[in-house]
Design a protein around this motif. Structure first.
Motif, mmCIF file in Angstrom:
data_model
loop_
_atom_site.group_PDB
_atom_site.id
_atom_site.type_symbol
_atom_site.label_atom_id
_atom_site.label_comp_id
_atom_site.label_asym_id
_atom_site.label_seq_id
_atom_site.Cartn_x
_atom_site.Cartn_y
_atom_site.Cartn_z
ATOM 1 N N GLU A 39 -4.510 19.268 -23.376
ATOM 2 C CA GLU A 39 -4.045 18.840 -24.663
ATOM 3 C C GLU A 39 -5.170 17.793 -25.298
ATOM 4 O O GLU A 39 -5.515 17.997 -26.634
ATOM 5 C CB GLU A 39 -2.667 17.976 -24.548
ATOM 6 N N HIS A 40 -5.741 16.930 -24.497
ATOM 7 C CA HIS A 40 -6.585 16.061 -25.438
ATOM 8 C C HIS A 40 -7.902 16.169 -24.861
ATOM 9 O O HIS A 40 -8.097 16.185 -23.454
ATOM 10 C CB HIS A 40 -6.058 14.491 -25.108
ATOM 11 N N THR A 80 -8.308 21.550 -32.888
ATOM 12 C CA THR A 80 -7.041 20.928 -33.506
ATOM 13 C C THR A 80 -5.570 21.768 -33.379
ATOM 14 O O THR A 80 -4.825 21.408 -33.391
ATOM 15 C CB THR A 80 -7.253 20.526 -34.763
ATOM 16 N N CYS A 119 -4.376 22.162 -29.354
ATOM 17 C CA CYS A 119 -3.709 21.279 -28.698
ATOM 18 C C CYS A 119 -2.300 21.058 -29.295
ATOM 19 O O CYS A 119 -1.298 20.408 -28.848
ATOM 20 C CB CYS A 119 -4.472 19.742 -28.998
ATOM 21 N N GLU A 171 -7.390 16.178 -17.954
ATOM 22 C CA GLU A 171 -7.875 14.818 -18.515
ATOM 23 C C GLU A 171 -8.151 13.626 -17.649
ATOM 24 O O GLU A 171 -8.136 12.737 -18.003
ATOM 25 C CB GLU A 171 -6.831 14.584 -19.719
#
Length: 398
Positions: A108-109, A131, A134, A202
């Motif tokens: 996601e990030h 952009t 995500c 992440e």
């Protein structure tokens, strides 16, 4: 027909032709170790940055050898290996033409340093990378799609690789753009691997999770560049006699009249260095921890040994020349390795199981040298220097 007066083996290996500049700056593993499902899931490679060299003293444990139980001095390379961040997973299926990527799932990030890798000019770009992808993680529909893709990987794929990037912001070098690479996951079933990758999205992966003390590893990277060089430097051919007309750092005969072309085997001038190379069987002498805060104090003693209890870090006095200070985790390897200082190196697990006594030897360091590498270093720590020099004029309080 003329013939050469003395026969001699050729100069330089033909196995490394063509000697041209590497297409890639970061070393690419052309193979990963064989998968063994009985082992737990683990990564097979890591990225590090070459800081410089030092030397160590250790006692040899090699029964039957002349140096057994004697102290020896060996050169070692320090490679800084800050933890890497996993940001994606790729599943491959086997086809008659080799592996084919089936699905890629991104986290996601994704950090700014990783996004920089997708742009030539980050400051003037709109920074739109990832952009849209995500947004999948935000709603239930997107999450279902991600689960579907991960399940497809579990069902069809044979090879799973995680996408990881280095952390430039904690390395504090001039470069801000992270190095991204795919690292194969070995051990466990395919669904275990996909779950492992999904859980590590992440998250930081330290070098200790990939390699261990006394392990033999391979180094993949691009060698130090030397530019356009003549045959004497590039192929190590014999210099001609002193009185030679038009120079003596040449090849005397570059071939017969016929065939009226120059054969590829004849040494010629050209690019030397900046070649992609893999160097095998480098032994890890020490897995060093970076600087860390403990009870409100900064602990730096990652170069202390059982015999040398001095509170000193791996950094030599004045830092590593052309590099600076190593503050993150590091790996100490026996001998030299590819590339100049600051070069990004790919560290890969060995492709075969080691059985030789020398490869399995336990390393016990007695002393790590931290004297200045810029000149003739005499002192191991600033305290040693102060004790020997006494109070100096420059330290005088006005």
């Amino acid at each position: 027909m003329s013939h050469r007066k003395f026969e001699a083996p050729r100069h330089g290996s033909k196995g490394f032709l063509p000697k041209c500049r590497s297409k890639r700056h970061r070393g690419k593993p052309k193979a990963f170790p064989k998968d063994d499902p009985s082992k737990p899931v683990h990564l097979t490679a890591f990225l590090g940055y070459k800081a410089g060299m030092t030397h160590i003293v250790r006692e040899v444990d090699r029964p039957g050898s002349k140096v057994n139980k004697k102290e020896i001095v060996e050169g070692c390379t320090i490679i800084e290996t800050p933890p890497m961040v996993a940001i994606g997973v790729v599943g491959y299926i086997e086809t008659p033409r080799g592996l084919r990527a089936l699905k890629t799932v991104w986290a996601e990030h994704i950090g700014e340093e990783a996004k920089r890798r997708f742009y030539k000019n980050w400051s003037q770009s709109k920074k739109k990378a990832f952009t849209k992808s995500c947004t999948k993680w935000a709603d239930d529909l997107g999450k279902k799609e991600i689960e579907k893709e991960l399940n497809q990987m579990k069902k069809y794929c044979t090879t799973i690789r995680v996408i990881v990037h280095t952390q430039m912001k904690i390395l504090r070098r001039r470069q801000k753009k992270a190095h991204i690479m795919e690292v194969q996951l070995n051990g466990g079933s395919v669904s275990d691997k996909v779950n492992f990758a999904r859980e590590h999205f992440e998250k930081e992966i330290p070098v200790g999770a990939v390699f261990a003390q006394d392990e033999m590893i391979d180094i993949i990277g691009v060698t130090k560049g030397h530019g356009f060089k003549g045959v004497t430097s590039r192929w190590h051919t014999k210099k001609l006699p002193r009185k030679t007309h038009k120079g003596l750092r040449k090849v005397a005969c570059i071939g017969a009249w016929h065939p009226s072309r120059i054969q590829f085997t004849v040494p010629r001038a050209g690019q030397k260095g900046y070649h992609h190379r893999t160097e095998v069987n480098k032994k890890i002498y020490r897995m060093g921890a970076g600087f860390a805060m403990k009870d409100g104090k900064l602990v730096k003693n990652n170069a202390a040994t059982d015999y040398d209890l001095a509170d000193k870090s791996i950094n030599p006095m004045g830092g590593f020349p052309h590099y600076g200070e190593v503050k993150q985790d590091f790996i100490m390897l026996k001998g030299c390795c590819i590339g100049p200082k600051k070069r990004v190196l790919t560290l890969r697990k060995s492709l075969f199981i080691h059985t030789k006594k020398r490869a399995l030897e336990k390393i016990n360091l007695k002393f790590i040298d931290t004297s200045s590498k810029f000149g003739h270093g005499r002192f191991q720590t600033p305290q040693d220097k102060a004790a020997f020099m006494g109070p100096l004029k420059k330290d005088r309080k006005e």
